[in-house]
Design a protein around this motif. Structure first.
Motif, PDB file in Angstrom:
ATOM      1  N   ASN A   1       0.842  -1.197   0.000  1.00  0.00           N
ATOM      2  CA  ASN A   1       0.000   0.000   0.000  1.00  0.00           C
ATOM      3  C   ASN A   1       0.873   1.240   0.000  1.00  0.00           C
ATOM      4  OD1 ASN A   1      -2.526  -1.357   0.168  1.00  0.00           O
ATOM      5  ND2 ASN A   1      -2.138  -1.723   2.333  1.00  0.00           N
ATOM      6  N   GLY A   2       0.533   2.177  -0.867  1.00  0.00           N
ATOM      7  CA  GLY A   2       1.262   3.432  -0.936  1.00  0.00           C
ATOM      8  C   GLY A   2       0.566   4.518  -0.147  1.00  0.00           C
TER       9      GLY A   2
ATOM     10  N   PRO B   1       1.985  -1.739   8.994  1.00  0.00           N
ATOM     11  CA  PRO B   1       3.264  -2.347   8.647  1.00  0.00           C
ATOM     12  C   PRO B   1       3.371  -2.595   7.137  1.00  0.00           C
ATOM     13  CG  PRO B   1       2.396  -3.361  10.611  1.00  0.00           C
ATOM     14  CD  PRO B   1       1.305  -2.450  10.072  1.00  0.00           C
ATOM     15  N   LEU B   2       4.520  -2.270   6.605  1.00  0.00           N
ATOM     16  CA  LEU B   2       4.897  -2.433   5.201  1.00  0.00           C
ATOM     17  C   LEU B   2       4.213  -1.459   4.248  1.00  0.00           C
ATOM     18  CD1 LEU B   2       5.383  -6.298   4.890  1.00  0.00           C
ATOM     19  CD2 LEU B   2       7.006  -4.537   5.626  1.00  0.00           C
ATOM     20  N   ASP B   3       3.499  -0.437   4.770  1.00  0.00           N
ATOM     21  CA  ASP B   3       3.079   0.651   3.894  1.00  0.00           C
ATOM     22  C   ASP B   3       4.347   1.242   3.281  1.00  0.00           C
ATOM     23  OD1 ASP B   3       0.341   0.504   4.365  1.00  0.00           O
ATOM     24  OD2 ASP B   3       0.273   2.274   5.673  1.00  0.00           O
ATOM     25  N   ILE B   4       4.263   1.652   2.034  1.00  0.00           N
ATOM     26  CA  ILE B   4       5.385   2.300   1.353  1.00  0.00           C
ATOM     27  C   ILE B   4       5.073   3.794   1.322  1.00  0.00           C
ATOM     28  CG2 ILE B   4       6.679   2.499  -0.801  1.00  0.00           C
ATOM     29  CD1 ILE B   4       6.059  -0.529  -1.223  1.00  0.00           C
ATOM     30  N   VAL B   5       5.892   4.582   2.002  1.00  0.00           N
ATOM     31  CA  VAL B   5       5.632   6.010   2.188  1.00  0.00           C
ATOM     32  C   VAL B   5       6.471   6.818   1.213  1.00  0.00           C
ATOM     33  CG1 VAL B   5       5.792   7.938   3.810  1.00  0.00           C
ATOM     34  CG2 VAL B   5       4.988   5.697   4.603  1.00  0.00           C
ATOM     35  N   LEU B   6       5.797   7.656   0.441  1.00  0.00           N
ATOM     36  CA  LEU B   6       6.444   8.504  -0.561  1.00  0.00           C
ATOM     37  C   LEU B   6       6.282   9.961  -0.152  1.00  0.00           C
ATOM     38  CD1 LEU B   6       5.085   6.670  -3.724  1.00  0.00           C
ATOM     39  CD2 LEU B   6       7.205   6.238  -2.455  1.00  0.00           C
ATOM     40  N   LEU B   7       7.352  10.732  -0.279  1.00  0.00           N
ATOM     41  CA  LEU B   7       7.364  12.132   0.121  1.00  0.00           C
ATOM     42  C   LEU B   7       7.421  13.028  -1.109  1.00  0.00           C
ATOM     43  CD1 LEU B   7       7.624  14.311   2.367  1.00  0.00           C
ATOM     44  CD2 LEU B   7      10.104  13.967   2.216  1.00  0.00           C
TER      45      LEU B   7
ATOM     46  N   THR C   1      -3.700   8.311  -0.346  1.00  0.00           N
ATOM     47  CA  THR C   1      -3.770   6.857  -0.141  1.00  0.00           C
ATOM     48  C   THR C   1      -4.606   6.248  -1.267  1.00  0.00           C
ATOM     49  OG1 THR C   1      -5.759   7.021   1.236  1.00  0.00           O
ATOM     50  CG2 THR C   1      -3.622   7.048   2.390  1.00  0.00           C
ATOM     51  N   GLY C   2      -4.779   4.935  -1.210  1.00  0.00           N
ATOM     52  CA  GLY C   2      -5.638   4.274  -2.185  1.00  0.00           C
ATOM     53  C   GLY C   2      -4.910   3.800  -3.425  1.00  0.00           C
ATOM     54  N   PHE C   3      -3.624   3.551  -3.309  1.00  0.00           N
ATOM     55  CA  PHE C   3      -2.845   3.035  -4.434  1.00  0.00           C
ATOM     56  C   PHE C   3      -1.825   2.035  -3.918  1.00  0.00           C
ATOM     57  CE2 PHE C   3      -0.627   6.753  -2.883  1.00  0.00           C
ATOM     58  CZ  PHE C   3       0.718   6.452  -2.972  1.00  0.00           C
ATOM     59  N   GLN C   4      -1.312   1.237  -4.823  1.00  0.00           N
ATOM     60  CA  GLN C   4      -0.263   0.265  -4.513  1.00  0.00           C
ATOM     61  C   GLN C   4       1.044   0.759  -5.119  1.00  0.00           C
ATOM     62  OE1 GLN C   4      -0.729  -3.165  -3.063  1.00  0.00           O
ATOM     63  NE2 GLN C   4      -2.350  -1.883  -2.223  1.00  0.00           N
TER      64      GLN C   4
ATOM     65  N   TRP D   1      19.260   0.498  -8.638  1.00  0.00           N
ATOM     66  CA  TRP D   1      18.204   1.329  -9.188  1.00  0.00           C
ATOM     67  C   TRP D   1      16.885   0.563  -9.225  1.00  0.00           C
ATOM     68  CZ3 TRP D   1      22.330  -0.623 -11.777  1.00  0.00           C
ATOM     69  CH2 TRP D   1      22.083  -1.432 -12.870  1.00  0.00           C
ATOM     70  N   VAL D   2      15.824   1.309  -9.339  1.00  0.00           N
ATOM     71  CA  VAL D   2      14.480   0.728  -9.324  1.00  0.00           C
ATOM     72  C   VAL D   2      13.613   1.547 -10.278  1.00  0.00           C
ATOM     73  CG1 VAL D   2      13.773   2.158  -7.340  1.00  0.00           C
ATOM     74  CG2 VAL D   2      12.575   0.058  -7.801  1.00  0.00           C
ATOM     75  N   ARG D   3      12.662   0.886 -10.880  1.00  0.00           N
ATOM     76  CA  ARG D   3      11.674   1.606 -11.672  1.00  0.00           C
ATOM     77  C   ARG D   3      10.343   1.438 -10.932  1.00  0.00           C
ATOM     78  NH1 ARG D   3       9.866   1.014 -18.004  1.00  0.00           N
ATOM     79  NH2 ARG D   3       8.623   2.915 -18.001  1.00  0.00           N
ATOM     80  N   PRO D   4      10.069   2.322  -9.975  1.00  0.00           N
ATOM     81  CA  PRO D   4       8.860   2.181  -9.173  1.00  0.00           C
ATOM     82  C   PRO D   4       7.627   2.556  -9.980  1.00  0.00           C
ATOM     83  CG  PRO D   4       9.993   4.193  -8.591  1.00  0.00           C
ATOM     84  CD  PRO D   4      10.851   3.479  -9.600  1.00  0.00           C
ATOM     85  N   ILE D   5       6.532   1.879  -9.671  1.00  0.00           N
ATOM     86  CA  ILE D   5       5.254   2.246 -10.284  1.00  0.00           C
ATOM     87  C   ILE D   5       4.182   2.296  -9.209  1.00  0.00           C
ATOM     88  CG2 ILE D   5       5.818   1.304 -12.551  1.00  0.00           C
ATOM     89  CD1 ILE D   5       3.956  -1.045 -11.885  1.00  0.00           C
ATOM     90  N   ALA D   6       3.221   3.143  -9.444  1.00  0.00           N
ATOM     91  CA  ALA D   6       2.037   3.235  -8.582  1.00  0.00           C
ATOM     92  C   ALA D   6       0.877   2.661  -9.375  1.00  0.00           C
ATOM     93  CB  ALA D   6       1.761   4.674  -8.193  1.00  0.00           C
TER      94      ALA D   6
END
Length: 181
Positions: A27-28, A60-66, A156-159, A174-179
């Protein structure tokens, strides 16, 4: 390993190829702090107030983006001094909520380094240098930097899916993150 050779108060730090993959999809939650001034150090009180205001309890394990707004200067000299950063206290607060992965649109999770250098020059206090990063010595976590399009995310409301490239023994990858909305 990116922060120091130890984590969790003395355990050998994991390298990027040892990162638990189950932490890379979840969860993002997007913290929209683009209104904070450049160089502002986010505190635990700021985070507590933000989550109270949006009526959300971190899991727990929420992914927090700033979202700092720094991405508007990506590719320009100003990018390295744009956006707020997260201090040690606030980083540890997130980790105590069970967060293991964070990300930012800024150059670094911390306050922009040139601004930290000015603070260090005045105070001579080494604890101001990379304090958000170095929280990883106390509690294990992983961070993504230089992200883009965080301004397009709801709170909220996205992965988030953010598997790093496995570099054997690497301190980062490196990573190619996606929502997924």
């Amino acid at each position: 390993w990116h922060y120091a050779p130890t984590m969790n108060g003395g355990e050998r730090a994991r390298t990027i190829d040892e990162m638990p993959m189950e932490w890379c999809m979840g969860n993002g939650v997007c913290i929209h702090f683009q209104d904070k001034p450049d160089g502002y150090k986010v505190t635990a009180a700021d985070l507590e107030q933000y989550f109270r205001r949006i009526d959300y309890q971190l899991r727990p394990l929420d992914i927090v983006l700033l979202h700092t707004g720094a991405q508007k200067n990506y590719g320009r000299t100003e990018y390295g001094i744009t956006g707020c950063g997260v201090g040690r206290e606030a980083t540890l607060w997130l980790l105590r909520q069970g967060v293991k992965v964070v990300g930012t649109d800024a150059w670094s999770w911390d306050v922009p380094l040139p601004l930290v250098a000015k603070e260090f020059a005045k105070t001579k206090d080494p604890s101001v240098i990379w304090e958000g990063h170095l929280a990883g010595m106390e509690m294990e976590y992983y961070q993504m930097e230089k992200m883009t399009n965080l301004d397009l995310l709801p709170v909220t409301g996205f992965q988030v899916i953010c598997f790093p490239i496995k570099i054997r023994g690497g301190s980062a990858g490196w990573v190619r993150p996606i929502a997924v909305l």
